[in-house]
Design a protein around this motif. Sequence first.
Motif, PDB file in Angstrom:
ATOM      1  N   TYR A  99      -1.746  -9.673  -0.505  1.00 47.56           N
ATOM      2  CA  TYR A  99      -1.322  -9.658   0.903  1.00 47.56           C
ATOM      3  C   TYR A  99      -0.272 -10.728   1.209  1.00 47.56           C
ATOM      4  O   TYR A  99       0.594 -10.518   2.062  1.00 47.56           O
ATOM      5  CB  TYR A  99      -2.516  -9.716   1.853  1.00 47.56           C
ATOM      6  N   THR A 100      -0.298 -11.852   0.498  1.00 46.23           N
ATOM      7  CA  THR A 100       0.758 -12.849   0.741  1.00 46.23           C
ATOM      8  C   THR A 100       2.105 -12.357   0.218  1.00 46.23           C
ATOM      9  O   THR A 100       3.147 -12.611   0.836  1.00 46.23           O
ATOM     10  CB  THR A 100       0.393 -14.189   0.093  1.00 46.23           C
ATOM     11  N   THR A 101       2.086 -11.653  -0.908  1.00 53.04           N
ATOM     12  CA  THR A 101       3.336 -11.093  -1.452  1.00 53.04           C
ATOM     13  C   THR A 101       3.934 -10.062  -0.497  1.00 53.04           C
ATOM     14  O   THR A 101       5.143 -10.062  -0.232  1.00 53.04           O
ATOM     15  CB  THR A 101       3.065 -10.423  -2.821  1.00 53.04           C
ATOM     16  N   ILE A 102       3.093  -9.208   0.034  1.00 55.32           N
ATOM     17  CA  ILE A 102       3.587  -8.172   0.957  1.00 55.32           C
ATOM     18  C   ILE A 102       4.087  -8.807   2.252  1.00 55.32           C
ATOM     19  O   ILE A 102       5.136  -8.420   2.775  1.00 55.32           O
ATOM     20  CB  ILE A 102       2.478  -7.141   1.233  1.00 55.32           C
ATOM     21  N   GLU A 103       3.357  -9.788   2.780  1.00 55.07           N
ATOM     22  CA  GLU A 103       3.777 -10.463   4.011  1.00 55.07           C
ATOM     23  C   GLU A 103       5.155 -11.096   3.839  1.00 55.07           C
ATOM     24  O   GLU A 103       6.014 -11.012   4.726  1.00 55.07           O
ATOM     25  CB  GLU A 103       2.752 -11.523   4.410  1.00 55.07           C
ATOM     26  N   TYR A 104       5.369 -11.730   2.706  1.00 58.19           N
ATOM     27  CA  TYR A 104       6.640 -12.407   2.444  1.00 58.19           C
ATOM     28  C   TYR A 104       7.795 -11.405   2.379  1.00 58.19           C
ATOM     29  O   TYR A 104       8.875 -11.641   2.938  1.00 58.19           O
ATOM     30  CB  TYR A 104       6.553 -13.188   1.133  1.00 58.19           C
ATOM     31  N   ASN A 105       7.570 -10.263   1.703  1.00 59.26           N
ATOM     32  CA  ASN A 105       8.658  -9.317   1.475  1.00 59.26           C
ATOM     33  C   ASN A 105       8.894  -8.340   2.620  1.00 59.26           C
ATOM     34  O   ASN A 105       9.957  -7.709   2.678  1.00 59.26           O
ATOM     35  CB  ASN A 105       8.394  -8.522   0.191  1.00 59.26           C
ATOM     36  N   LEU A 106       7.941  -8.225   3.527  1.00 56.39           N
ATOM     37  CA  LEU A 106       8.122  -7.324   4.672  1.00 56.39           C
ATOM     38  C   LEU A 106       8.617  -8.051   5.915  1.00 56.39           C
ATOM     39  O   LEU A 106       8.761  -7.439   6.977  1.00 56.39           O
ATOM     40  CB  LEU A 106       6.811  -6.595   4.995  1.00 56.39           C
TER      41      LEU A 106
END
Length: 555
Positions: A547-554
């Motif tokens: 979820y941190t990876t997705i938050e960063y890239n979105l």
Amino acid sequence: MRRGVKSNEVRFVLAKNGILVSTIIPLLGYIMYGIALGSLSSIGYSTLAGILYTFTLYSPFIFFPSLLPLSAISYFLASIFLYKAYKYKTLRKYGIIAISLSVSYIVLYVYNLFFVELIPKFLMSWVLIGFYEIGNTIQLLAWRVSLRTVLIKVYGLPNNLKWKINIEGQKYTFSDSQAKVKVNKEKPSFYVDSILEGYNTYMPKPNSGIISSNLLEIYFAKISKIPDISNWDPKLWIGNKINEYEVIDIIAIGGSSYVLKVKRANMLYAMKIPKISKSTPGQTRISASNIIFDLSREFINLQEIGYKTQNAVQLFAISEIDISNIMKIEKGESYLYLTRPPYIIIELMEGGNALQLLNTSRSKDWYRIVGILIRDVAKALDIIHSSGYVHLDVKPQNIYFSKFPGSKEKEILSNLTSGKVVVKLGDLGSASRIGESVAEFTEFYCPIDQIEAAMLKNKGALPSMDVFALGATAYKLLFDSYVYPKEYYELIEKAIEEFQMGRGNYLNNLKLARQYAILPKINNMPSWLVNLLYDMLLQRTNARTIYTTIEYNLR
């Protein structure tokens, strides 16, 4: 504007005690009485009446007997204020009686003073007290508990067949088509039992509710043959009540449960009822059926995890677990399943599930919507894993929306981004403690080691199993396809069938299936998402990183 006490029982007690107190301390008693009447204006008028009644009773004794004329006038004014304190026409007649008594006293006083002395002057103060106390006694009549007779008529039952009704906790048994019952409440509640006679079941409609008139009619519907529990039709529940919940519709039929839309006190909920039947391909597989354990486990899991995150479906209640009842249901007594099934009450997710999004027309930006779903589910999984659990059944069908997300891609993305629609992970009934044995799996989304763990009991539940399932879910939502080729799932299906029939050949099919567990090439997606998908499917990441990876890239 309404104030004060709303419960009728409390109002009755407060009013009666207020009247009793007012026999000695009018001001305090009539303040209590005004609160019982239940409105701000009633409290004000009743308080004024209490002040004037206090002057009426005590001024001739504390000050001078010559104040008796003022006491009589005060008595009359207090009665008028008491009349105005009554907001309901049915009670105002008691205020009129109080006014009539005060006028009668004034007439008696004037006649006694100017015409014929019927009563010695020194006794007129005591006569005034007598009139006042008579008025108080009459006020008590306004709060008496009156019995009324309710005529109950039943239709659709054979002659002399006994039927039972529960009214406000009082149980009655009758055999006639008509019965009379005395009730002491304005709107008492009732519950009517279904009747089993041989192979016939008579279902009452309504089977519960409020008696609002002096006539209650109950219609019994005869069900000659209830389907066998293994061929159950959940539509039989629609229109009936299970405990205090009215069944409105069927939401979903899963591999291990039915989910119903129910209503109680104008609030909508989802009711989950365990299902006893053989699972079909693509549905949750259960290696051992234990209804009580599964239901209680989901209750505990939801209760422990639900309050920690908004991304998990919330729990509200669980039915009383009757072991003997469940054993009878398992033996085929279908009428018990119809009338008293075990259940849990959970948050109603009115927006459907993630699998339904695949009916939407999708563009190249569809990955943003899938990314938000996976991010929010990963947040829930992070809480689940940090609490010591593994979900074990992550799939699109178990990802729910708090509201309908929309019918078009832009609308869905806007609702998810703004928070108008909340993504929630449900169905924690399959969850196990980390390291505990694995009992369930859905072969299209779980890793093969989870299937082996359920069959061979060679390893316990691991968070990495959820990580793979989340990756397989993302792949399905992105490409409307399963991760592995069809040969893999055919071999897994054969292994499951062999295992259920007790044949040892399932091990060979599992071994062969591993040869087809080859990850597909992922194209036409942002590189960060491709890498993340591979990390999930290879089980080399965790929920928090996802979820941190997705938050960063979105962003």
